[in-house]
Design an enzyme around this catalytic site. Sequence first.
Site, short mmCIF file in Angstrom:
data_model
loop_
_atom_site.label_atom_id
_atom_site.label_comp_id
_atom_site.label_asym_id
_atom_site.label_seq_id
_atom_site.Cartn_x
_atom_site.Cartn_y
_atom_site.Cartn_z
N TYR A 17 -15.16 1.56 29.15
CA TYR A 17 -16.01 2.19 28.13
C TYR A 17 -16.84 1.16 27.37
O TYR A 17 -17.70 1.54 26.57
CB TYR A 17 -15.16 2.94 27.10
CG TYR A 17 -14.16 3.89 27.71
CD1 TYR A 17 -14.47 4.65 28.83
CD2 TYR A 17 -12.89 4.03 27.16
CE1 TYR A 17 -13.55 5.50 29.38
CE2 TYR A 17 -11.97 4.90 27.70
CZ TYR A 17 -12.29 5.63 28.81
OH TYR A 17 -11.39 6.48 29.36
N HIS A 36 -3.11 13.02 25.53
CA HIS A 36 -1.87 12.40 25.07
C HIS A 36 -2.03 10.90 24.79
O HIS A 36 -1.04 10.20 24.58
CB HIS A 36 -0.74 12.61 26.08
CG HIS A 36 -1.17 12.37 27.50
ND1 HIS A 36 -1.01 13.32 28.49
CD2 HIS A 36 -1.77 11.33 28.10
CE1 HIS A 36 -1.48 12.85 29.63
NE2 HIS A 36 -1.94 11.64 29.42
#
Length: 488
Positions: free
Chosen positions: A258, A171
């Site tokens: 990340y 989502h």
Amino acid sequence: MSFKIAIIGAGSVGFTKKLFTDILCVPEFKDIEFALTDVSEHNLGMIKAILDRIVEANGLPTKVTATTNRRAALEGARYIISCVRVGGLEAYADDIRIPLKYGIDQCVGDTICAGGILYGQRNIPVILDFCRDIRELAETGAKFLNYANPMAMNTWAAIEYGKVDTVGLCHGVQHGAEQIAEVLGATSPKELDYVCSGINHQTWFIELRLNGRPIGKDELVAAFEAHPVYSSQEKLRIDVLKRFGVYSTESNGHLSEYLPWYRKRPDEITRWIDMSDWIHGETGGYLRYSTETRNWFETEYPQFLEAASKPIDAARRSNEHASHILEALETNRVYRGHFNVKNNGVITNLPQDAIIESPGFVDRFGINMAAGITLPEACAATCMASINVQRMSVHAAIAGDIELLKLAVLHDPLVGAVSTPEEVWQMVDEMVVAQAAWLPQYAHAVPAAKERLSKSKVKTRDWAGAARRSVRSIEELRAEKAALKQAG
């Protein structure tokens, strides 16, 4: 219509309830069967009682069963939804705790980085077991909807090795679009049209239109910097927007782990994160949040059961993809969403074998991806770094190859920015030993890893991280909720 949906990991009580009520918002689906399965009989009992209460309160003929026998749940299922967390919070705690000893400070640790890679090692053998059972027991052509992280690795393993029709669902795109619509002053997120593409948790809004008007980088930067909340909560995300020229789907905390630039030093971590909520970069923030949520649910369960007596309100149907995909496949009402699938040319400048997240349309013919998308070069480069780690991680999990696992961790962007090869080798040994109960494919490697650890001279630190908070008690949570209710 009458068909069967199996939910694996249905003991994720809150999420299972959301999926259940979403699906029952589709009028044609009132006669279907939900088969719940989980390793926890206790959690299964709680969620079944809640769903039974919903069915009774709404006068529905819907059938709900619950069993710890996964194969029984999968028998005859047309759709299988996975929400599993292999190893639970016990293993997850090690995903955060052990890397901290080597200077690796994660906010979430469930996608890549040291924690996400080990999470994948635990999940992939189980995902392949699911796929074997689906091939044997489910309806011919059954579709596997994976909600479990690490999304790309799990979906990669299910498609490439499990040989099951699989789509990964998240989502992040929807939430990012809601933010953009808000800062641009839209009265509804529906006013924003966008193309968002990349890989899961590194997806990029490469085209934006508000009521048909193109939105450029400068306008978007100005809108975020002027926002009274997001200007503080999303500092790192805004910095990436300025440098890359496009906005990322992921929260400040998720995105920070990340990339190799923002969490490499403690002073840099505190500069870029915001502590108003865990999702903005707190050390181990999602572990704390998950622990508190579990404790709260266990304590306040009677309230959750009572709330299940309310009528289903179709107007409150969530934007989680699952119910909309099922509706499109079964009724031919077309749905547009963002799906995790094998690339196969959808994104021109990412590898063919990668699991990408990109726009697609669903109807009775299946999921049809919009092909020919080219990412900005910086976005593609960032995605490529993660894809290479994901590929090695999947192959290591399949083969039980601890040396390849170490190479995967070594090539992770944040790990590589913080740790030396010697530290990475020891850290992986330590994590594999600590999580051996959930890593059957590495059983042969555990004795040698223990031996290496007993002789290692690599120094570690006793470090809680740059921005750690303690798990709050039920009393503290009650006080906070009461204060919010009074203020709002």
